[in-house]
Design a protein around this motif. Structure first.
Motif, PDB file in Angstrom:
ATOM      1  N   ALA A 226       5.992  16.794  -2.559  1.00 43.89           N
ATOM      2  CA  ALA A 226       6.701  17.681  -1.638  1.00 43.89           C
ATOM      3  C   ALA A 226       6.580  17.233  -0.184  1.00 43.89           C
ATOM      4  N   SER A 227       5.537  16.481   0.126  1.00 41.97           N
ATOM      5  CA  SER A 227       5.357  16.010   1.501  1.00 41.97           C
ATOM      6  C   SER A 227       6.037  14.668   1.756  1.00 41.97           C
ATOM      7  N   GLY A 228       6.667  14.098   0.718  1.00 44.42           N
ATOM      8  CA  GLY A 228       7.325  12.805   0.854  1.00 44.42           C
ATOM      9  C   GLY A 228       6.435  11.623   0.550  1.00 44.42           C
ATOM     10  N   LYS A 229       5.242  11.873   0.019  1.00 44.49           N
ATOM     11  CA  LYS A 229       4.326  10.792  -0.328  1.00 44.49           C
ATOM     12  C   LYS A 229       4.682  10.221  -1.697  1.00 44.49           C
ATOM     13  N   PRO A 230       4.737   8.879  -1.840  1.00 44.08           N
ATOM     14  CA  PRO A 230       5.098   8.287  -3.136  1.00 44.08           C
ATOM     15  C   PRO A 230       4.047   8.575  -4.199  1.00 44.08           C
ATOM     16  N   THR A 231       4.526   8.887  -5.397  1.00 50.28           N
ATOM     17  CA  THR A 231       3.653   9.175  -6.542  1.00 50.28           C
ATOM     18  C   THR A 231       4.113   8.348  -7.739  1.00 50.28           C
ATOM     19  N   ARG A 428       2.456  -2.454 -12.365  1.00 44.04           N
ATOM     20  CA  ARG A 428       3.665  -2.789 -11.593  1.00 44.04           C
ATOM     21  C   ARG A 428       4.016  -1.663 -10.622  1.00 44.04           C
ATOM     22  N   LEU A 429       3.927  -0.411 -11.074  1.00 40.72           N
ATOM     23  CA  LEU A 429       4.269   0.714 -10.213  1.00 40.72           C
ATOM     24  C   LEU A 429       3.243   0.892  -9.100  1.00 40.72           C
ATOM     25  N   ASP A 430       1.989   0.575  -9.372  1.00 41.86           N
ATOM     26  CA  ASP A 430       0.973   0.644  -8.326  1.00 41.86           C
ATOM     27  C   ASP A 430       1.264  -0.382  -7.235  1.00 41.86           C
ATOM     28  N   LYS A 431       1.682  -1.570  -7.632  1.00 44.01           N
ATOM     29  CA  LYS A 431       2.059  -2.589  -6.648  1.00 44.01           C
ATOM     30  C   LYS A 431       3.227  -2.102  -5.796  1.00 44.01           C
ATOM     31  N   ALA A 432       4.218  -1.481  -6.440  1.00 47.93           N
ATOM     32  CA  ALA A 432       5.361  -0.946  -5.703  1.00 47.93           C
ATOM     33  C   ALA A 432       4.922   0.138  -4.724  1.00 47.93           C
ATOM     34  N   GLN A 433       3.993   0.984  -5.160  1.00 49.26           N
ATOM     35  CA  GLN A 433       3.529   2.053  -4.276  1.00 49.26           C
ATOM     36  C   GLN A 433       2.775   1.489  -3.080  1.00 49.26           C
ATOM     37  N   GLN A 434       1.997   0.447  -3.275  1.00 54.24           N
ATOM     38  CA  GLN A 434       1.295  -0.180  -2.175  1.00 54.24           C
ATOM     39  C   GLN A 434       2.274  -0.795  -1.170  1.00 54.24           C
ATOM     40  N   GLN A 435       3.374  -1.340  -1.684  1.00 52.69           N
ATOM     41  CA  GLN A 435       4.391  -1.897  -0.776  1.00 52.69           C
ATOM     42  C   GLN A 435       4.991  -0.818   0.104  1.00 52.69           C
ATOM     43  N   MET A 436       5.155   0.372  -0.418  1.00 47.67           N
ATOM     44  CA  MET A 436       5.708   1.481   0.368  1.00 47.67           C
ATOM     45  C   MET A 436       4.756   1.894   1.482  1.00 47.67           C
ATOM     46  N   GLN A 437       3.478   1.696   1.297  1.00 49.06           N
ATOM     47  CA  GLN A 437       2.475   2.160   2.254  1.00 49.06           C
ATOM     48  C   GLN A 437       2.107   1.119   3.298  1.00 49.06           C
ATOM     49  N   GLN A 438       2.695  -0.071   3.198  1.00 49.60           N
ATOM     50  CA  GLN A 438       2.393  -1.136   4.163  1.00 49.60           C
ATOM     51  C   GLN A 438       3.109  -0.909   5.483  1.00 49.60           C
TER      52      GLN A 438
END
Length: 438
Positions: A226-231, A428-438
């Motif tokens: 709800a806060s826009g944080k990737p899950t 794979r999804l964890d890698k994608a999530q880390q890319q979003m947080q860079q």
């Protein structure tokens, strides 16, 4: 989107960091003001038809009609989906862009965050006939919640399951599957003699996103909280991605070559009788352009766990569609609004959506009998009852790139025989999530 929206190689952060300068070739006017600019508009249209030349043939007479009515000439460029978002983001930073443009509705919040687009507040909506002319779900996919929309709905779309009637009959299958278990069971009967049950486009990042988003909804998951944080690594998202890849890896109902398919290749296979089913948005015009007759294929709702599409875990499509937007610092704000009013008029909505096989987001235009055809009824019912909008977050375009690529890489694993496990999907999804947080 042809129809499928291709993810940009330019990240949105580039656009956000830059100062937005004049687009449409001129200096800024106020967001609701008038001006004395030359009566000319430039328009970037998205490729909605079988090819760019078809779009030019469809749109040019309508633009001439607008010119006759208003005296405003429209310079048309039809931009392929593979290039459109990249060019739009470049235009927000360079100032070299059109006055009016089509955008994929999933990009609305991302482009809204750049500050480059004219906000469609009450005053601007009033200038085109009012916000209440448009279907609520379409407007909800035009920008972040609580803010004036960044664009106006133009063509509405949803996913359906298209199936080859003769291939089904030859396999002794009475009708389309309503659940995924049925689809897999039918698929094993259909995947033989060099033909396959289901088409996919592993190299099409946005198509990957659209499919796993709907499956994620069915597993009770969202890709953002709800806060826009990737899950991305939530159990439901992992299960959704694995279910999709397993159609190739475990169930063997998708050809390994589909792992590399790009936009529209799965439609060609379907039209040529190489696959029996395809999950797609409005596709009738494409099938016709490739020689299929209306009686050759049918359309049904995308399967859901219960067999009956609806809300929550029975969602079976993202709210797809094309919006029309205006760069707010165009020299010709008045002309741009007039053009949006023209393109969203009842008459144009009926004509253009009939031609493209999409659904009008203008409620009055939907009443036309043409939109009661069986395949379009499936799309209408889906939009009304069982579709959900993709996350309206500023990072949506990055999401398409990061998760779409993760799914693409998993397709490659499946095609090569590399085991696809819950752990490998999560990695794979964890890698994608880390890319979003860079």
């Amino acid at each position: 989107m042809r129809r499928i929206r291709a993810a940009a190689v330019i990240t949105l952060t580039t656009a956000l960091a830059a100062t937005v300068t004049g687009c449409g070739g001129g200096t800024s006017t106020d967001e609701g003001g008038s001006n004395d600019s030359p009566k000319t508009l430039t328009y970037w249209a998205s490729n909605q038809g079988p090819n760019i030349e078809a779009d030019k043939k469809i749109l040019t007479p309508e633009l001439k009609k607008f010119e006759k009515e208003t005296g405003i000439k429209v310079k048309l460029e039809v931009v392929p989906w593979s290039d459109l978002l990249t060019r739009i983001l470049a235009a927000t930073t360079s100032g070299q862009g059109p006055d009016v443009l089509n955008i994929g509705n999933t990009w609305s919040a991302s482009l809204q965050a750049t500050g480059a687009l004219l906000p469609w507040d009450d005053k601007n909506f009033e200038a085109i006939g009012g916000r209440d002319r448009f279907v609520d779900s379409a407007v909800a996919s035009a920008g972040a919640e609580g803010e004036p929309p960044a664009a106006v709905p133009l063509y509405s779309l949803a996913y359906a399951l298209y199936y080859n009637k003769q291939m089904f009959a030859d396999a002794g299958i009475d009708g389309p599957p309503a659940t995924w278990d049925e689809l897999v069971a039918d698929g094993k009967k259909l995947s033989k003699d060099g033909k396959w049950a289901l088409g996919a486009e592993g190299g099409n990042l946005s198509n990957n996103i659209h499919q796993v988003f709907a499956l994620g909804q069915q597993h009770g998951a969202d890709f953002f909280d709800a806060s826009g944080k990737p899950t991305f690594t939530a159990d439901g998202n992992v299960a959704a991605v694995k279910q999709y890849i397993d159609f190739m890896a475990k169930d063997k109902i998708i050809a390994p070559g589909n792992a590399e398919y790009a936009q529209n290749q799965s439609l060609t296979d379907f039209a040529k009788g190489r696959t029996a089913m395809v999950l797609w948005q409005a596709a009738a015009s494409t099938f016709a352009s490739q020689g299929m007759k209306p009686e050759d294929w049918g359309a049904a709702p995308v399967p859901v766990p219960s067999g009956v599409p609806g809300a929550d875990k029975q969602v079976n499509s993202m709210v797809a569609g094309i919006n029309i937007a205006v760069f707010k610092n165009t020299k010709n704000v008045d002309g741009a609004r007039k053009f949006v009013k023209f393109m969203t008029s009842d008459a144009e909505q009926k004509l253009l959506n009939k031609t493209y096989g999409s659904i009008p987001p203008v409620a009055a235009a939907q009443a036309d009998p043409a939109f009661a055809a069986p395949d379009l009824k499936v799309l209408r019912d889906t939009l009304a009852n069982s579709a959900a909008p993709l996350p309206q977050v500023p990072e949506e375009s990055q999401f398409e790139t990061a998760v779409g690529t993760a799914v693409k890489d998993l397709w490659a694993d499946a095609a090569s025989g590399t085991p696809v496990t819950t752990e490998s999907v999560k990695k794979r999804l964890d890698k994608a999530q880390q890319q979003m947080q860079q």
